[in-house]
Design a protein around this motif. Structure first.
Motif, mmCIF file in Angstrom:
data_model
loop_
_atom_site.group_PDB
_atom_site.id
_atom_site.type_symbol
_atom_site.label_atom_id
_atom_site.label_comp_id
_atom_site.label_asym_id
_atom_site.label_seq_id
_atom_site.Cartn_x
_atom_site.Cartn_y
_atom_site.Cartn_z
ATOM 1 N N GLY A 1 -1.155 11.507 4.058
ATOM 2 C CA GLY A 1 0.286 11.938 3.560
ATOM 3 C C GLY A 1 0.504 12.302 2.246
ATOM 4 O O GLY A 1 1.540 13.021 2.085
ATOM 5 N N CYS A 2 -0.186 11.753 1.524
ATOM 6 C CA CYS A 2 -0.048 12.357 -0.175
ATOM 7 C C CYS A 2 -1.071 13.292 -0.505
ATOM 8 O O CYS A 2 -2.369 12.824 -0.542
ATOM 9 C CB CYS A 2 0.089 10.800 -0.955
ATOM 10 N N LEU A 3 -0.623 14.127 -1.183
ATOM 11 C CA LEU A 3 -1.627 15.220 -1.654
ATOM 12 C C LEU A 3 -2.372 14.668 -2.821
ATOM 13 O O LEU A 3 -3.793 15.276 -3.109
ATOM 14 C CB LEU A 3 -1.018 16.269 -2.282
ATOM 15 N N GLN A 4 -2.027 13.692 -3.685
ATOM 16 C CA GLN A 4 -2.838 13.171 -4.719
ATOM 17 C C GLN A 4 -3.870 12.033 -4.128
ATOM 18 O O GLN A 4 -4.585 11.758 -4.849
ATOM 19 C CB GLN A 4 -1.928 12.468 -5.639
ATOM 20 N N ALA A 5 -3.845 11.364 -2.986
ATOM 21 C CA ALA A 5 -4.261 10.424 -2.668
ATOM 22 C C ALA A 5 -6.094 10.591 -2.426
ATOM 23 O O ALA A 5 -6.462 11.830 -2.006
ATOM 24 C CB ALA A 5 -3.865 10.063 -1.131
ATOM 25 N N LEU A 6 -6.919 9.775 -2.909
ATOM 26 C CA LEU A 6 -8.390 10.129 -3.027
ATOM 27 C C LEU A 6 -8.955 9.394 -1.839
ATOM 28 O O LEU A 6 -9.793 9.458 -1.145
ATOM 29 C CB LEU A 6 -8.907 9.548 -4.162
ATOM 30 N N ALA B 1 0.950 -1.190 0.024
ATOM 31 C CA ALA B 1 0.034 0.111 -0.099
ATOM 32 C C ALA B 1 0.949 1.170 -0.205
ATOM 33 O O ALA B 1 1.755 1.220 0.821
ATOM 34 C CB ALA B 1 -0.865 -0.101 1.383
ATOM 35 N N CYS B 2 0.561 2.352 -0.697
ATOM 36 C CA CYS B 2 1.235 3.523 -1.027
ATOM 37 C C CYS B 2 0.789 4.413 0.211
ATOM 38 O O CYS B 2 0.152 3.879 1.258
ATOM 39 C CB CYS B 2 0.968 4.144 -2.141
ATOM 40 N N THR B 3 1.319 5.436 0.333
ATOM 41 C CA THR B 3 1.201 6.436 1.742
ATOM 42 C C THR B 3 -0.391 6.501 1.641
ATOM 43 O O THR B 3 -0.923 6.661 2.844
ATOM 44 C CB THR B 3 1.988 7.763 1.389
ATOM 45 N N GLY B 4 -1.055 6.816 0.690
ATOM 46 C CA GLY B 4 -2.469 7.157 0.703
ATOM 47 C C GLY B 4 -2.702 8.379 1.435
ATOM 48 O O GLY B 4 -1.765 9.231 1.692
ATOM 49 N N ALA B 5 -3.896 8.726 1.667
ATOM 50 C CA ALA B 5 -4.414 9.964 2.396
ATOM 51 C C ALA B 5 -4.188 9.848 4.086
ATOM 52 O O ALA B 5 -4.481 8.621 4.455
ATOM 53 C CB ALA B 5 -5.971 10.186 1.977
ATOM 54 N N VAL C 1 -3.202 -2.034 -2.434
ATOM 55 C CA VAL C 1 -4.016 -1.025 -2.390
ATOM 56 C C VAL C 1 -3.295 0.319 -2.720
ATOM 57 O O VAL C 1 -2.134 0.716 -2.020
ATOM 58 C CB VAL C 1 -4.392 -1.071 -0.936
ATOM 59 N N SER C 2 -3.834 1.106 -3.687
ATOM 60 C CA SER C 2 -3.330 2.194 -4.272
ATOM 61 C C SER C 2 -4.174 3.554 -3.918
ATOM 62 O O SER C 2 -5.326 3.323 -4.359
ATOM 63 C CB SER C 2 -3.040 2.089 -5.853
ATOM 64 N N GLY C 3 -3.626 4.674 -3.438
ATOM 65 C CA GLY C 3 -4.292 5.997 -3.418
ATOM 66 C C GLY C 3 -4.771 6.567 -4.232
ATOM 67 O O GLY C 3 -5.889 7.437 -4.310
ATOM 68 N N CYS C 4 -4.292 6.269 -5.446
ATOM 69 C CA CYS C 4 -4.783 6.827 -6.653
ATOM 70 C C CYS C 4 -4.231 5.907 -8.036
ATOM 71 O O CYS C 4 -3.495 4.902 -7.855
ATOM 72 C CB CYS C 4 -4.234 8.206 -6.890
ATOM 73 N N ALA C 5 -4.519 6.140 -9.158
ATOM 74 C CA ALA C 5 -4.231 5.519 -10.295
ATOM 75 C C ALA C 5 -2.824 5.335 -10.599
ATOM 76 O O ALA C 5 -2.217 4.845 -11.391
ATOM 77 C CB ALA C 5 -4.896 5.655 -11.541
ATOM 78 N N LYS C 6 -1.917 6.291 -9.957
ATOM 79 C CA LYS C 6 -0.403 6.179 -10.369
ATOM 80 C C LYS C 6 0.259 5.006 -9.720
ATOM 81 O O LYS C 6 1.315 4.584 -10.288
ATOM 82 C CB LYS C 6 -0.003 7.534 -9.397
ATOM 83 N N GLY C 7 -0.311 4.386 -8.817
ATOM 84 C CA GLY C 7 0.276 3.110 -8.273
ATOM 85 C C GLY C 7 1.662 3.077 -7.891
ATOM 86 O O GLY C 7 2.498 2.076 -8.136
ATOM 87 N N CYS C 8 2.160 4.103 -7.048
ATOM 88 C CA CYS C 8 3.676 4.165 -6.871
ATOM 89 C C CYS C 8 4.046 2.952 -6.098
ATOM 90 O O CYS C 8 5.296 2.573 -6.212
ATOM 91 C CB CYS C 8 3.732 5.278 -5.801
ATOM 92 N N ALA C 9 3.167 2.415 -5.161
ATOM 93 C CA ALA C 9 3.894 1.312 -4.418
ATOM 94 C C ALA C 9 4.130 0.101 -5.219
ATOM 95 O O ALA C 9 5.018 -0.988 -5.060
ATOM 96 C CB ALA C 9 3.039 1.181 -3.310
HETATM 97 S S1 SF4 Z 1 -0.052 6.082 -5.815
HETATM 98 FE FE1 SF4 Z 1 -1.099 8.119 -5.727
HETATM 99 S S2 SF4 Z 1 -1.956 8.445 -3.491
HETATM 100 FE FE2 SF4 Z 1 -0.387 6.776 -3.692
HETATM 101 S S3 SF4 Z 1 1.446 7.621 -3.300
HETATM 102 FE FE3 SF4 Z 1 1.600 7.730 -5.430
HETATM 103 S S4 SF4 Z 1 0.599 9.490 -5.887
HETATM 104 FE FE4 SF4 Z 1 0.177 9.175 -3.592
#
Ligand code: SF4
Length: 386
Positions: free
Chosen positions: A301-306, A295-299, A328-336
């Motif tokens: 902590g991340c400004l882009q997280a939904l 799981a990425c940082t998500g909300a 589990v990704s906070g947005c479609a970027k899928g950083c993790a």
């Molecule tokens: S995937 Fe989206 S919400 Fe998660 S850390 Fe990356 S930019 Fe932020």
């Protein structure tokens, strides 16, 4: 671009060029050769507690990320990191020295020697302007371990010989310990001459998808897979981190057991340690179900997280069948997890997720508008065919 389309920055934060996030500045420390001496580890932990949130991440390129740094404290933090020997001459040199080495090296072996020389050569190459995320992997042990880790130029062992390989190519150029660094720099210049980085952006695998590697790259390459598991390894003990994050106090305590090597697998290696104590954030058992969730940082902590991500991932971990991995990704970027995962839950709104099977966070979903509560109550939603 709509409200759910993530912003692509095209560069990674460094220490001298931090990035603002939802919890303050993200300051990424590129430790020389991915290693912190015990004193450096204790110093970073102290600075994280003094100037930031006291939380530390390990990035997918084995860098240490200090979270929640107060903007006004950045100069003082850099001064502290410089005293610890963890700051490059300037932000450009910091960005160029993007060298990842296989963490099981021994001092003086090919991985260690080539990565040392390559780091020095990149620091000195002031005429080289590389795209923001352009990186190198040095992976010369008998069994390569970095082939699934992102890099643009690879120096690796294949069929018992050392080869230099452009990422995405299925052949490489034979090199030796003595020639590897100069050949790697020549390959960088070839990438730039071939138009690999129009407007300063680009990755090697995209260029290789359009054109063949240089003519001398004809040596065979063999694909190898590696999965890191917590436990004893040749150089010490490997400890995984829950979601790649730990409190600074954990890093300070680990420094009592040895120097720390950072790995690209959300794990760190404590040199010479036979075993490690249970500490907050550490995963020491290869059967721990938290190893099945990403799981990425998500909300927030991340400004882009939904939506928040980690509480959901934690509760799903307890319910997953062995062998199933969920991202589990906070947005479609899928950083993790930029690569496809068996199951991905991508936030599309506050407490609203899409389910993607065998894809990335941006791929076409099978189900939409699932709430965290519904997923927790009915984990069978994640099963094949449901
Ligand atoms: S995937 Fe989206 S919400 Fe998660 S850390 Fe990356 S930019 Fe932020």
């Amino acid at each position: 671009m709509n409200a759910t389309t993530p912003k692509v920055y095209g560069w990674c934060p460094g220490a001298l060029r931090p990035m603002m996030s939802g919890d303050g500045l993200v300051v990424r420390v590129r430790a020389p050769l991915g290693r912190l001496t015990p004193d450096q580890a204790r110093g970073v932990a102290r600075l994280s507690q003094e100037f930031g949130s006291g939380l530390l991440d390990i990035s997918a390129r084995a860098n240490l990320q200090m979270r929640g740094i107060r903007e006004e404290a950045h100069d003082a933090l850099i001064a502290g990191l410089r005293d610890l020997g963890l700051i490059d001459p300037d932000a450009q040199a910091e960005a160029r020295r993007n060298v990842l080495l296989a963490p099981f090296w021994s001092e003086g072996d090919e991985t260690h020697a080539i990565a040392t020389d390559l780091s020095a050569a990149l620091t000195a190459a002031t005429d080289l302007f590389l795209p923001g995320k352009f990186g190198f992997a040095v992976d010369c042990d008998e069994a390569p371990v970095l082939q699934d880790t992102a890099a643009d130029i690879r120096i690796e062992r294949s069929c018992e010989a050392l080869i230099l390989r452009a990422d995405g190519a299925e052949t490489g150029k034979p090199v030796t310990r003595e020639t590897a660094v100069s050949e790697a720099l020549a390959l960088v210049r070839w990438f730039l001459e071939q138009g690999g980085a129009p407007e300063g952006r680009g990755r090697m695998h995209r260029l290789i998808a359009r054109r063949a590697p240089p003519p001398a790259h004809v040596a065979p390459w063999v694909k190898a897979s590696f999965t890191a598991e917590p436990g004893p390894v040749s150089a010490g003990t490997l400890a995984a981190l829950e979601f790649g994050q730990m409190p600074a106090a954990t890093l300070a305590k680990l420094a009592d057991y040895g120097a720390i090597r950072l790995t690209p697998w959300r794990a760190l290696l404590v040199e010479g340690a036979d075993s490690l104590p249970p500490l907050p954030g550490l995963i020491l058992d290869a059967r721990d179900p938290r190893l099945q969730v990403i799981a990425c940082t998500g909300a927030p902590g991340c400004l882009q997280a939904l939506s928040p991500t980690r509480d959901l991932a934690r509760s799903l971990a307890k319910q997953l069948p062995a062998g199933t991995t969920v991202h589990v990704s906070g947005c479609a970027k899928g950083c993790a997890c930029p690569a496809p995962a068996p199951l991905t839950l991508t936030a599309t709104g506050q407490d609203e997720f899409s389910l993607i099977r065998h894809g990335t966070a941006a791929d076409q979903p099978l189900k939409t508008r699932l709430s965290a509560a519904a997923l927790r109550a009915s984990p069978e939603l994640l099963k094949e065919g449901s």
